[in-house]
Design an enzyme around this catalytic site. Structure first.
Site, short mmCIF file in Angstrom:
data_model
loop_
_atom_site.label_atom_id
_atom_site.label_comp_id
_atom_site.label_asym_id
_atom_site.label_seq_id
_atom_site.Cartn_x
_atom_site.Cartn_y
_atom_site.Cartn_z
N ARG A 79 0.85 -1.19 0.00
CA ARG A 79 0.00 0.00 0.00
C ARG A 79 0.89 1.24 0.00
O ARG A 79 1.70 1.42 0.90
CB ARG A 79 -0.90 -0.01 1.24
CG ARG A 79 -1.70 1.26 1.45
CD ARG A 79 -2.62 1.15 2.66
NE ARG A 79 -3.40 2.36 2.85
CZ ARG A 79 -3.14 3.30 3.76
NH1 ARG A 79 -2.13 3.17 4.60
NH2 ARG A 79 -3.90 4.36 3.84
N HIS A 123 -2.58 11.10 0.77
CA HIS A 123 -2.03 10.86 2.10
C HIS A 123 -1.31 12.15 2.52
O HIS A 123 -0.10 12.16 2.74
CB HIS A 123 -1.12 9.64 2.10
CG HIS A 123 -0.82 9.07 3.46
ND1 HIS A 123 -0.96 7.73 3.77
CD2 HIS A 123 -0.36 9.64 4.59
CE1 HIS A 123 -0.60 7.52 5.02
NE2 HIS A 123 -0.22 8.67 5.55
N GLU A 168 -7.00 8.68 6.35
CA GLU A 168 -7.23 9.33 7.64
C GLU A 168 -7.66 10.79 7.52
O GLU A 168 -6.91 11.70 7.93
CB GLU A 168 -5.97 9.23 8.51
CG GLU A 168 -5.50 7.82 8.78
CD GLU A 168 -4.27 7.76 9.69
OE1 GLU A 168 -3.91 8.77 10.29
OE2 GLU A 168 -3.68 6.68 9.81
N ASN A 297 -7.11 2.19 9.86
CA ASN A 297 -5.79 2.37 10.48
C ASN A 297 -6.04 2.51 11.96
O ASN A 297 -6.82 3.37 12.38
CB ASN A 297 -5.13 3.66 9.99
CG ASN A 297 -4.71 3.60 8.54
OD1 ASN A 297 -4.87 2.58 7.87
ND2 ASN A 297 -4.19 4.70 8.03
N TYR A 299 -4.08 2.26 15.98
CA TYR A 299 -2.85 2.09 16.76
C TYR A 299 -3.10 2.03 18.26
O TYR A 299 -2.39 1.37 18.98
CB TYR A 299 -1.90 3.26 16.48
CG TYR A 299 -1.37 3.30 15.06
CD1 TYR A 299 -0.14 2.75 14.76
CD2 TYR A 299 -2.11 3.86 14.02
CE1 TYR A 299 0.37 2.78 13.46
CE2 TYR A 299 -1.63 3.88 12.72
CZ TYR A 299 -0.39 3.34 12.45
OH TYR A 299 0.11 3.36 11.17
N GLU A 363 -3.32 0.01 8.15
CA GLU A 363 -2.12 0.37 8.92
C GLU A 363 -2.27 -0.11 10.34
O GLU A 363 -3.33 0.06 10.95
CB GLU A 363 -1.91 1.89 9.01
CG GLU A 363 -1.39 2.56 7.78
CD GLU A 363 -1.21 4.06 7.99
OE1 GLU A 363 -0.96 4.49 9.14
OE2 GLU A 363 -1.33 4.78 6.99
#
Ligand code: IFM
Length: 457
Positions: A79, A123, A168, A297, A299, A363
């Protein structure tokens, strides 16, 4: 090292992700113009150590070496994002063939190695010339983005079928226009709402354009939702803080994109800031154009509580002036982010419920202060443990019925971590920024082992 033994469905895609400004370098080559990140990183005090993406990992020149690395790791997919200022240096208008040719060579190289290209159109590297025209605050940005998308998909759509509009949009709106930590660095919650609206409008305007230029396209958007938790012993004010934070982090995008409406309470909570005249008839139906999958994504979780007795909250997310962010709970990564596989599972389950779509984890990963040891290797047991924990969570979510089609490690390479410059390392491959030498870390080897085991089943 603990062993990881979970299995994943047939056809599960194993990949790694990067983004243009974070790795490419070659900031002024072959007609590329400056982006808002070139400007921001050159503004004193905005990026740690004054770092810029001028050279980054020099992927622009070393992409063939990087593809060979991906092949050694056994990746099914890669990606990456396309830099708008390479393709249309003036933001709108003439297409720069040399810029597109770089991505064409990259795609061909990937396909020669049997690696599927998964392309993100935006991005965060908006051409500076468009920011000069108002950037995402200008409603015209929807058309600019759709025209840019047509140029890229028109050139690569014969070989690329997996397209993501935005990466995002929370970061390119709230973090960039309200919190000010990302380019263009504004600090105005109303601007952030307008930017978020126009980003979603751009996304929805581009979806049919992508389909027109690539009829077999699988079209998606990548969001970065975060599980929001309040205090265990909280009262109704804390519950309200959770609701508000959840709206500003998650509902702001889940609502318009998947339900054709802003989330419950959001417009009332922000009525003090605006009459919402930027929301025009038809916008929400444009934004909720049908998609084929959702990129997630994720985290870390977010912890909040309500501000108490006149306490000042510094929270700049729209509708969140009464919300206080509380400390993450250990263990923390080098970013200070809480490691919580449970929150990863919960947000994957929520994303599937909200969207009704297959999910790709586009991600996930962690930063650690890695160094090359005397034995020439990079030993990163913390990243291995983060990887195991989060893949366990993915396997659990799949067992709970979520249709998860793939996982992309963030990141293939150590790279320019935005406002942190080169200080934070997320790669499964180490980059020496003096020599640009790549060294596969222990986590990269472990990821390759997990992938090989999956392929051999
Ligand atoms: O480096 C970023 C990436 O560009 C977007 N998602 C989060 C990563 C780690 O902060």
């Amino acid at each position: 090292m603990a062993t990881f033994t979970r299995t994943f469905p047939d056809g599960f895609i194993w990949g790694a992700a990067t983004a243009s400004y974070q790795i490419e370098g070659a900031h002024d080559e072959d007609g590329r113009s400056p982006s808002i990140w070139d400007t921001f990183s050159r503004t004193p005090g905005k990026v740690l150590g004054g770092d810029t993406g001028d050279v980054a990992c020099d992927h622009y020149h070393r992409y063939a070496e990087d593809i060979a690395l991906m092949s050694d790791l056994g990746l099914d997919a890669y990606r990456f994002s396309v830099a708008w200022p390479r393709v249309i240096p003036t933001g709108t208008g003439a297409v720069n063939r040399a810029g597109l040719d770089f991505y064409s060579r990259l795609v061909d190289g990937l396909l020669e190695h049997g690696i599927r290209p998964v392309v993100t159109l935006y991005h965060w590297d908006l051409p500076q010339s468009l920011d000069d025209r108002g950037g995402w605050l200008n409603r015209e940005s929807a058309r600019w983005f759709a025209d840019y998308s047509a140029a890229v998909v028109g050139a690569l759509g014969d070989r690329v079928s997996h397209w993501t509009t935005l990466n995002e949009p929370w970061c390119s709106s709230i973090l960039s226009y309200a919190i000010g930590a990302h380019a263009p660095g504004h600090q105005d919650p109303l601007e952030a709402m307008v930017a978020a609206h126009h980003l979603m409008l751009a996304h929805g305007t581009a979806v049919p354009v992508i389909r027109e230029h690539c009829p077999d396209a699988e079209v998606s958007i990548t969001l970065n939702p975060s599980q929001v938790w309040g205090p265990e012993d909280g009262d109704e004010r804390d519950a309200d803080a959770v609701r508000r934070a959840d709206n500003a982090l998650n509902g702001l995008f889940f609502g318009p994109i998947f339900h054709g409406a802003y989330p419950d309470g959001f417009l009332d909570d922000t009525a003090r800031l605006t009459d919402h005249a930027f929301i025009r008839n038809g916008d929400l139906s444009t934004m909720s154009a049908p998609l084929d999958n959702l990129g997630v994504n994720n985290y870390f979780p977010t912890r909040v509580r309500a501000a108490r007795n006149g306490e000042e909250s510094t929270n700049r997310m729209p509708g969140c002036s009464s919300v206080v962010e509380t400390d993450p709970r250990p263990p923390l990564t080098d970013m200070g982010w809480e490691m919580s596989p449970e929150s990863h599972r919960l947000i994957l389950e929520r994303s599937a419920r909200e969207s009704g779509l297959p999910i790709y984890i586009t991600e996930n990963g962690s930063a650690w202060p890695d160094t090359v040891s005397e034995d020439g290797e990079v030993h990163d047991p913390e990243r291995v443990s983060y990887l195991h924990g989060h893949l366990e969570a993915v396997a659990d979510a799949i067992e709970n019925g979520v249709d998860i089609r793939g996982y992309f490690a963030w990141s293939l390479l150590d790279n320019f971590e935005w406002a942190y410059g080169y200080e934070k390392r997320f790669g499964i491959v180490h980059v020496d920024y003096d020599t640009l030498e790549r060294t596969v870390k222990d986590s990269g080897r472990e990821y390759a082992r997990i992938i090989a085991e999956h392929h051999s089943r």
